[in-house]
Design a protein around this motif. Structure first.
Motif, PDB file in Angstrom:
ATOM      1  N   ASP A   2       0.764  -1.198   0.186  1.00 38.31           N
ATOM      2  CA  ASP A   2       0.488   0.538   0.521  1.00 38.31           C
ATOM      3  C   ASP A   2       0.942   1.297  -0.547  1.00 38.31           C
ATOM      4  O   ASP A   2       2.271   1.389   0.327  1.00 38.31           O
ATOM      5  CB  ASP A   2      -1.204   0.082   1.675  1.00 38.31           C
ATOM      6  CG  ASP A   2      -1.421  -0.964   0.827  1.00 38.31           C
ATOM      7  OD1 ASP A   2      -1.784  -1.646   0.412  1.00 38.31           O
ATOM      8  OD2 ASP A   2      -2.002  -1.597   2.220  1.00 38.31           O
ATOM      9  N   SER A   3      -0.215   2.144   0.432  1.00 39.55           N
ATOM     10  CA  SER A   3       1.334   3.969   0.588  1.00 39.55           C
ATOM     11  C   SER A   3       2.627   3.576   1.598  1.00 39.55           C
ATOM     12  O   SER A   3       4.103   3.878   1.183  1.00 39.55           O
ATOM     13  CB  SER A   3       0.177   4.579   0.603  1.00 39.55           C
ATOM     14  OG  SER A   3      -0.649   3.991   1.324  1.00 39.55           O
ATOM     15  N   ASN A   4       2.168   3.247   2.466  1.00 43.88           N
ATOM     16  CA  ASN A   4       2.940   3.141   3.221  1.00 43.88           C
ATOM     17  C   ASN A   4       2.959   2.050   3.505  1.00 43.88           C
ATOM     18  O   ASN A   4       4.457   1.537   5.429  1.00 43.88           O
ATOM     19  CB  ASN A   4       2.352   3.879   4.534  1.00 43.88           C
ATOM     20  CG  ASN A   4       2.257   5.431   4.430  1.00 43.88           C
ATOM     21  OD1 ASN A   4       3.197   6.459   3.179  1.00 43.88           O
ATOM     22  ND2 ASN A   4       1.293   6.235   5.093  1.00 43.88           N
ATOM     23  N   ASN A   5       2.192   0.486   3.972  1.00 46.95           N
ATOM     24  CA  ASN A   5       1.976  -0.667   4.286  1.00 46.95           C
ATOM     25  C   ASN A   5       2.531  -1.732   3.286  1.00 46.95           C
ATOM     26  O   ASN A   5       2.445  -1.978   2.458  1.00 46.95           O
ATOM     27  CB  ASN A   5       1.306  -1.319   5.291  1.00 46.95           C
ATOM     28  CG  ASN A   5       0.737  -0.100   6.377  1.00 46.95           C
ATOM     29  OD1 ASN A   5       1.492   0.141   6.497  1.00 46.95           O
ATOM     30  ND2 ASN A   5      -0.551   0.495   6.115  1.00 46.95           N
ATOM     31  N   VAL A   6       4.136  -2.644   3.873  1.00 45.70           N
ATOM     32  CA  VAL A   6       4.557  -3.519   3.256  1.00 45.70           C
ATOM     33  C   VAL A   6       3.699  -5.179   4.156  1.00 45.70           C
ATOM     34  O   VAL A   6       4.420  -5.038   5.057  1.00 45.70           O
ATOM     35  CB  VAL A   6       5.182  -3.795   2.454  1.00 45.70           C
ATOM     36  CG1 VAL A   6       5.919  -4.719   2.450  1.00 45.70           C
ATOM     37  CG2 VAL A   6       6.090  -2.515   1.721  1.00 45.70           C
TER      38      VAL A   6
END
Length: 702
Positions: A437-441
């Motif tokens: 996602d934009s900030n999460n892996v």
């Protein structure tokens, strides 16, 4: 000008012939090579085995530029103390108390046997190839019979008070010399009894109160025993009387290792001060048959302990704590100056530890026990050639994936889209799906894999990330399809040659039509992925392939070999290209051929189809196939030097090979889909800075 402490990016123009690239200069792969604990040279097949401190074993082909053709990964807490060849079989032993035989074909442990004597300090095989002897902590020398499929315990020699630290067989196989604390024991192998106990002097001054450790012994056919010990002495003894013939004080610290040449006229000793000393059996007077052991040379190529030395046919190999394998030629054994007569230092593995997700802009770094996935930084603006650009987004570590179990990683790969990661140990293969996602892996392990996907020697994804190729046993390759949450078996490609050797290189074409594999038998096989059949085999060349790739436009296979020769093979025409034939007809430049590290990667510049990009440890090169080849008088100037010359002079130096030596030691050079260049550096000074402090050596006039 702003530089990130771990990555700086430069927009550089390397002359119009070299092209212009934005460069991601990466230094956040903190690769740390492991020190060398033992070396063993096999005269029959010209192979050198090196045991590393992380438990891995590497096999080098001495007559093919010391190419590292096999790597058997280590395991946690599997330290090795000694290596021994018996014929073409390789054995090791260590402080875990077990003897290991290796399956060199499939590059894994074949089996282990507990010696039941506590930690093992030494292992050696007799010249007859019938027995192994190991020296144990409990004071026993244990004999094992070497049978066709396995070794079998035979008996113990007389038990001693104190650990057995070093061993050497008499060439006849009838006696064994064992180095211990303060003494050398000589055993009769047939009776198992000790026939001589040689007391070793502890030296002078303060060292007299310390025990003298006999770190290494060598038993010569004339009955001479040579010892290296912890008080810095190399001593020669008579085995029949136990008397000292001669002693040489070569260091103020320890003599850690000894090795004798095949014809017993030369001995080398490795010291804890980092130098290697050679002794030769020479006549001091012309036309006099009386010979003596004379100290003749000192080699200073290491900064730390030299734990292992091995004399090979025309050189001495040495290794230790400073992690580098040094091959120092004996110049008196080389009639002409050539690549074989040059000093060689091997520090990086001869295969890539970096996998690039070209579309996603991420890099996968392979460490022994884990993987790291990093996103490259982003820069602002264009800048002028040679300048450093401001970073608007710093590089970011997305994932730290630890290996399950004790086995170290054998190979790994990331798909071009950055959404798939695969790795293999010698026992299993694992596949993961990444969700960014934009900030999460987040990461999902694919639990149901086709049964054929056991351990892999090499892994490769198709360029569209829809398939995974896994190199299996007997040079076969499994092809599986990838979807959102599953992995399905598609086909297995098998060679018609019958080779059992492992594949060390795999590459797939950009259009998804072709797959090429290279194995240690120097075979290169090409498969048609649409018909799922073998297409053809490239003519076998005498040197191993060190790097290869399929051109995205022409579908020609570009190969670089360990001896630095270059070939280009048309897959569709099943023959070498005209350019390749020209290279072989004209010959490559001497400077190119005498480079001492192999090429590790081949890639292409899609903006300019005539450009082939490759790199070794010290430079990367763009070969412009539209330019004339360099002749014998041409110079290989660094592109920065070339750029500083007047235009007319620059033209006179221009040829197909554009060399760049701007960067520190290289682990990877690759081109991303946005045509930026990724350069992964690992400066040797950074590695040295992480080593323990060496023994202090007195410098002149200090």
């Amino acid at each position: 000008m702003v530089k990130h402490p771990k990555e700086s990016e430069k927009h550089t123009k390397r002359g119009s012939a070299m092209g212009e690239f934005k460069v991601h200069r990466v230094r956040f792969f903190e690769y740390m090579p492991s020190g060398i604990r033992a070396l063993a040279f096999n005269q029959q097949n010209e192979r050198m085995a090196a045991a590393k401190m992380d438990g891995s074993v590497e096999i080098f082909h001495c007559s093919d530029r010391f190419f590292q053709e096999k790597i058997i990964p280590g395991r946690q807490q599997a330290g090795i103390e000694g290596l021994s060849w018996v014929g073409e079989r390789l054995f090791s032993a260590g402080l875990n108390g077990v003897i290991t035989e290796y399956d060199l074909t499939n590059q894994r442990v074949k089996y282990t046997i507990d010696a039941y004597g506590g930690p093992i300090w030494a292992i050696t095989g007799n010249q007859q190839g019938t027995h192994l002897a190991v020296g144990c902590e409990d004071g026993t020398v244990k004999l094992f019979e070497v049978n066709e499929d396995k070794i079998q315990f035979e008996r113990n020699l007389d038990r001693q008070k104190g650990r057995i630290i070093s061993l050497s067989w008499h060439p006849s196989g009838s006696k064994i010399a064992a180095g211990m604390m303060d003494m050398i024991q000589v055993f009769n192998v047939e009776t198992g009894h000790s026939i001589h106990r040689i007391l070793v002097d502890r030296g002078f001054g303060t060292s007299r109160g310390k025990e003298c450790v006999v770190w290494s012994v060598v038993y010569l056919s004339d009955g001479t025993i040579i010892s290296g010990d912890s008080v810095g002495m190399v001593k020669l003894w008579r085995d029949d009387t136990g008397t000292l013939i001669k002693s040489h004080n070569i260091t103020k610290s320890d003599v850690l290792s000894l090795s004798v040449s095949q014809n017993e006229d030369s001995i080398v000793a490795g010291t804890s001060e980092g130098f290697v000393v050679q002794f030769q059996f020479l006549s001091m007077v012309l036309e006099n048959n009386d010979k003596d052991w004379v100290r003749t040379r000192t080699f200073r190529n290491h900064t730390h302990d030299v734990r292992a030395v091995a004399e090979i046919t025309t050189a001495v190999a040495s290794g230790g704590m400073d992690t580098q394998l040094v091959v120092r030629p004996f110049l008196d054994k080389h009639e002409v100056k050539s690549s074989a007569s040059k000093l060689r230092k091997i520090q990086f593995p001869h295969r890539s530890l970096v996998s690039c997700a070209r579309k996603a802009g991420t890099l996968l770094f392979q460490y022994p026990g884990h993987l790291e996935l990093w996103r490259l930084g982003e820069s602002e603006g264009e800048g002028i050639p040679g300048s450093s650009l401001l970073l608007k987004r710093k590089p970011e570590k997305l994932l730290h994936l630890k290996v399950k179990g004790e086995d170290h990683i054998r190979c790994s790969a990331v798909s071009s889209c950055g959404e798939w990661i695969a790795y293999s140990t010698t026992s299993s293969l694992r596949l993961y799906k990444l969700h960014c996602d934009s900030n999460n892996v987040s990461i999902t392990k694919i639990s149901k894999l086709p049964k054929v996907l056991g351990s892999a020697s090499q892994l490769c994804f198709s360029s569209d990330s829809s398939h995974l190729f896994s190199a299996s046993t007997q040079s076969s390759v499994h092809m599986v399809s990838l979807s959102q949450s599953e992995c399905k078996f598609v086909a297995t490609f098998k060679t018609k040659s019958g080779s059992h050797q492992a594949i060390h290189l795999l590459t797939a074409s950009e259009d998804g039509k072709w797959l090429a594999s290279a194995n240690i038998d120097n075979e290169v096989h090409i498969y048609n992925l649409q018909t799922r059949k073998a297409h053809c085999t490239v003519p076998i060349y005498s040197s191993a392939v060190s790097a290869m790739a399929i051109h995205p436009t022409t579908n020609c296979l570009f190969m670089v070999h360990a001896d630095q020769q270059i070939f280009e093979f048309s897959i569709e025409q099943k023959e070498y290209t005209d350019w390749s034939r020209l290279v072989q007809r004209q010959g490559l430049h001497k400077i190119w051929l005498e480079r001492d590290t192999p090429c590790l990667n081949v890639t292409f510049n899609q903006k300019n189809p005539s450009h082939v990009i490759l790199h070794d440890m010290y430079m990367f090169c763009i070969i412009d196939q539209s330019q004339p080849l360099p002749d014998s008088k041409s110079q290989f100037l660094n592109q920065l030097t070339l750029r500083s010359l007047p235009e007319e002079q620059r033209k006179s130096y221009s040829h197909a090979f554009k060399v760049c030596k701007t960067f520190k030691e290289l682990l990877c050079v690759d081109v991303m889909c946005d045509q930026s260049l990724v350069v992964v550096e690992r400066p040797l000074e950074d590695i040295t800075a992480q080593l323990p402090a060496p023994i202090k050596q007195k410098k002149f006039a200090t």
